[in-house]
Design an enzyme around this catalytic site. Structure first.
Site, PDB file in Angstrom:
ATOM      1  N   GLY A 248       0.829  -1.201   0.000  1.00  0.00           N
ATOM      2  CA  GLY A 248       0.000   0.000   0.000  1.00  0.00           C
ATOM      3  C   GLY A 248       0.862   1.249   0.000  1.00  0.00           C
ATOM      4  CB  SER A 249       0.023   4.713   0.840  1.00  0.00           C
ATOM      5  OG  SER A 249      -0.411   4.568   2.178  1.00  0.00           O
ATOM      6  N   GLY A 253       2.666   2.273   5.388  1.00  0.00           N
ATOM      7  CA  GLY A 253       3.869   1.552   5.806  1.00  0.00           C
ATOM      8  C   GLY A 253       4.526   2.165   7.031  1.00  0.00           C
ATOM      9  CD  GLU A 270       6.873  -5.452  -2.166  1.00  0.00           C
ATOM     10  OE1 GLU A 270       7.248  -4.425  -2.787  1.00  0.00           O
ATOM     11  OE2 GLU A 270       7.512  -6.497  -2.141  1.00  0.00           O
ATOM     12  CB  CYS A 304       3.588  -0.347  -6.821  1.00  0.00           C
ATOM     13  SG  CYS A 304       2.330  -0.802  -5.681  1.00  0.00           S
TER      14      CYS A 304
HETATM   15  C1  UN1 Z   1       1.742  -3.346  -7.756  1.00  0.00           C
HETATM   16  O1  UN1 Z   1       1.554  -2.394  -8.505  1.00  0.00           O
HETATM   17  O2  UN1 Z   1       1.364  -3.336  -6.578  1.00  0.00           O
HETATM   18  O3  UN1 Z   1       5.094  -5.474 -12.083  1.00  0.00           O
HETATM   19  C2  UN1 Z   1       2.355  -4.601  -8.185  1.00  0.00           C
HETATM   20  C3  UN1 Z   1       3.895  -5.266 -12.148  1.00  0.00           C
HETATM   21  C4  UN1 Z   1       2.976  -6.273 -11.531  1.00  0.00           C
HETATM   22  C5  UN1 Z   1       2.859  -6.056 -10.081  1.00  0.00           C
HETATM   23  C6  UN1 Z   1       2.615  -4.671  -9.652  1.00  0.00           C
HETATM   24  N1  UN1 Z   1       3.450  -7.605 -11.777  1.00  0.00           N
HETATM   25  O4  UN1 Z   1       3.442  -4.286 -12.655  1.00  0.00           O
END
Ligand code: UN1
Length: 517
Positions: A248-249, A253, A270, A304
């Site tokens: 998440g954000s 975290g 993450e 992300c």
């Molecule tokens: C995410 O954005 O939380 O590499 C994960 C990627 C994907 C996973 C992204 N396999 O864009």
């Protein structure tokens, strides 16, 4: 697959029943679906804002029951040989595979990503189950040379306990699967707290996995859908949860990391990314354009790993900008279930406000919007928050460029050299993904060297997003330092034990110490 799911009946919800989802659903699973007493959550599709189901949320009591059941089942599960656990995981993967189309469609409906990407996410769940199945025969330890006569030393990996899994809306199934498939193989149980924006995806996945596990093992995939203040908070402080894996954000975290550390728990974080592609003067611009469009516009900029910054050599920046402006303007914005759509909605109105704010702030700070920048309206989807894929040309690293805005905004900056590209790439608080486009092997290797990109992911001639499950996934700095999915990420789900065995007849001490003889 495909045809019946296009615009003809875009909001046909009848397929949900095939995934075991009803009009009103329990928000807690501890081996059976509990009669939860929490508030009722109305689940809305970001496509048009319409209601797609309800969830009776979990309370702190439901959390405690789920945690207890997951822990009790872990105590038995850890005794099973790894490959036997792997066989369950294999069958869960078979269930994902058999339901791939339905799962992809549910992701599209609930998270708003286009159907192709929904199916891609469902495939990622299949892939990680396959990976974890193979891993079940490869939970390797080490043998180590002992300095003592007639001694042997080894390192083994043992199951850890219950793995708490906190997931975000943007990968409502795959992030759980990355964690859960590994955790199950490693002999752990799982306790999932999904985003309240995508609870139906979590119910569907839990039902599939629980059906494979059967009554005896079903509490291994416990689920609690509820507010942070109740169930989230309980998980962070729960001594029965030795590992909390949270996606998440960075703001989230900052709460999770210290709270879990306070009780000496382990966390796998993450968090946010602020990913750049550097395009050098010798780059293949056709490739760079395609990678940038997918990276910046895919999932409407809500990965992300989304490409948020494009660092382009001044010799090619105008050429690349012209091509990208054309490509961005051509991306079809629309209902994500329509096969022609490339840009679906943002998750909600608050996200769209974040988009408006970032665009206005960038302009105020000296950026120039060269394409997009506005809301979009989509016929038949009035209640959805749609925005145009946007490029803001910036003279340099404006303050707003350091922030992660979960929307399709690409900041384009000029650079003059490889050194400058690397410096600008690293000049943000986050450190998830990065890439360089170049035909020069020296430049590519330099970007990947210790003095190059400081990110957890660094690519050459491919974009920043769309990582395969086989590699370790995660990043440095404010991204949180965690690694999940492939490579040896499984080690965080286990506890390491070092054992020295004396098979001789004397008792030599390490470091040659003589003690009393
Ligand atoms: C995410 O954005 O939380 O590499 C994960 C990627 C994907 C996973 C992204 N396999 O864009």
């Amino acid at each position: 697959m495909g045809a019946p799911w296009t615009m003809a009946r875009p909001m046909d919800l009848s397929f949900l029943a095939q995934l075991g989802i009803g009009k009103t659903n329990s928000g807690a699973f501890d081996g059976t679906w509990r009669k939860t007493k929490g508030e009722q959550l109305v689940v809305r599709s970001p496509i048009d804002g319409s209601e797609i189901g309800r969830v009776q949320m979990a309370t702190a009591q439901d959390y405690a029951a789920a945690s207890k059941a997951a822990h009790a089942t872990f105590l038995r599960w850890r005794e099973l040989p790894g490959p036997k656990r792997g066989e369950f995981v294999r069958q869960i993967g078979v269930a994902f595979r058999a339901n791939k189309d339905l799962l992809g469609r549910l992701i599209s409906l609930e998270a708003g990503k286009i159907l192709q990407e929904g199916l891609g996410e469902a495939q990622e769940c299949v892939d990680i189950a396959d990976f974890a199945t193979g891993l079940s025969r490869q939970l390797y330890g080490l043998t180590i040379a002992s300095e003592r006569q007639d001694h042997s030393m080894r390192e083994t990996w043992h199951p850890l306990g219950t793995c708490g899994i906190i997931t975000a809306f943007n990968f409502p199934m795959a992030v759980w699967a990355w964690n859960a498939m590994l955790a199950l193989t490693c002999g752990d149980s799982c306790l999932w707290k999904p985003s309240l924006k995508t609870p139906l995806s979590s119910i569907a996945m839990t039902k599939l996995a629980a059906a494979v596990l059967g009554k005896q093992w079903a509490p291994l995939v416990a689920l609690v859908i509820g507010p942070d203040a109740d169930v989230g908070s309980a998980m962070l402080d729960d001594p029965l949860v030795p590992l909390v894996s949270a996606t998440g954000s960075t703001r989230m975290g900052r709460i999770v990391g210290p709270r879990v550390a306070q009780r000496f728990g382990r966390s796998l974080l993450e968090l946010g990314g602020n990913n750049a592609i550097a395009v050098m003067a010798d780059a293949d611009l056709d490739l760079a354009v395609r990678a940038t469009v997918f990276g910046a516009v895919g999932t409407a900029g809500q990965r992300c790993t989304t490409t948020r910054r494009l660092l382009v050599h001044e010799q090619v920046i105008d050429d690349l900008q012209a091509r990208l402006v054309k490509a961005f303007a051509q991306c079809k914005i629309g209902n994500p279930l329509d096969q022609k759509t490339l840009v679906g909605p943002l998750i909600d109105e608050a996200s769209a406000k974040g988009f408006d704010h970032a665009v206005a702030t960038a302009a105020a700070q000296g950026g120039k919007v060269v394409v997009g920048g506005k809301r979009a309206s989509v016929k038949g989807c009035k209640g959805g928050a749609y925005v145009q894929p946007t490029i803001v040309r910036c003279p340099s690293m404006l303050p707003i460029v350091r922030e992660e805005t979960f929307a399709p905004i690409l900041y384009m900056l000029p650079i003059r050299s490889l050194d400058e590209a690397i410096a600008v790439n690293n000049d943000v608080p986050q450190g998830l993904s990065s890439s360089i486009f170049t035909a020069d092997v020296r430049a590519a290797e330099r970007f990947l060297a210790a003095t190059g990109s400081d990110c957890g992911i660094a690519n050459v001639n491919i974009g920043t997003s769309g990582a395969e499950i086989g590699g370790a996934f995660g990043g440095e700095k404010e991204t949180g330092g965690g690694r999940e999915s492939g490579s040896d990420s499984w080690k965080v789900y286990m506890r390491r034990q070092t054992s020295t065995v004396n098979w001789g007849t004397s008792l030599p001490l390490a470091q040659g110490i003589q003690f009393g003889d």
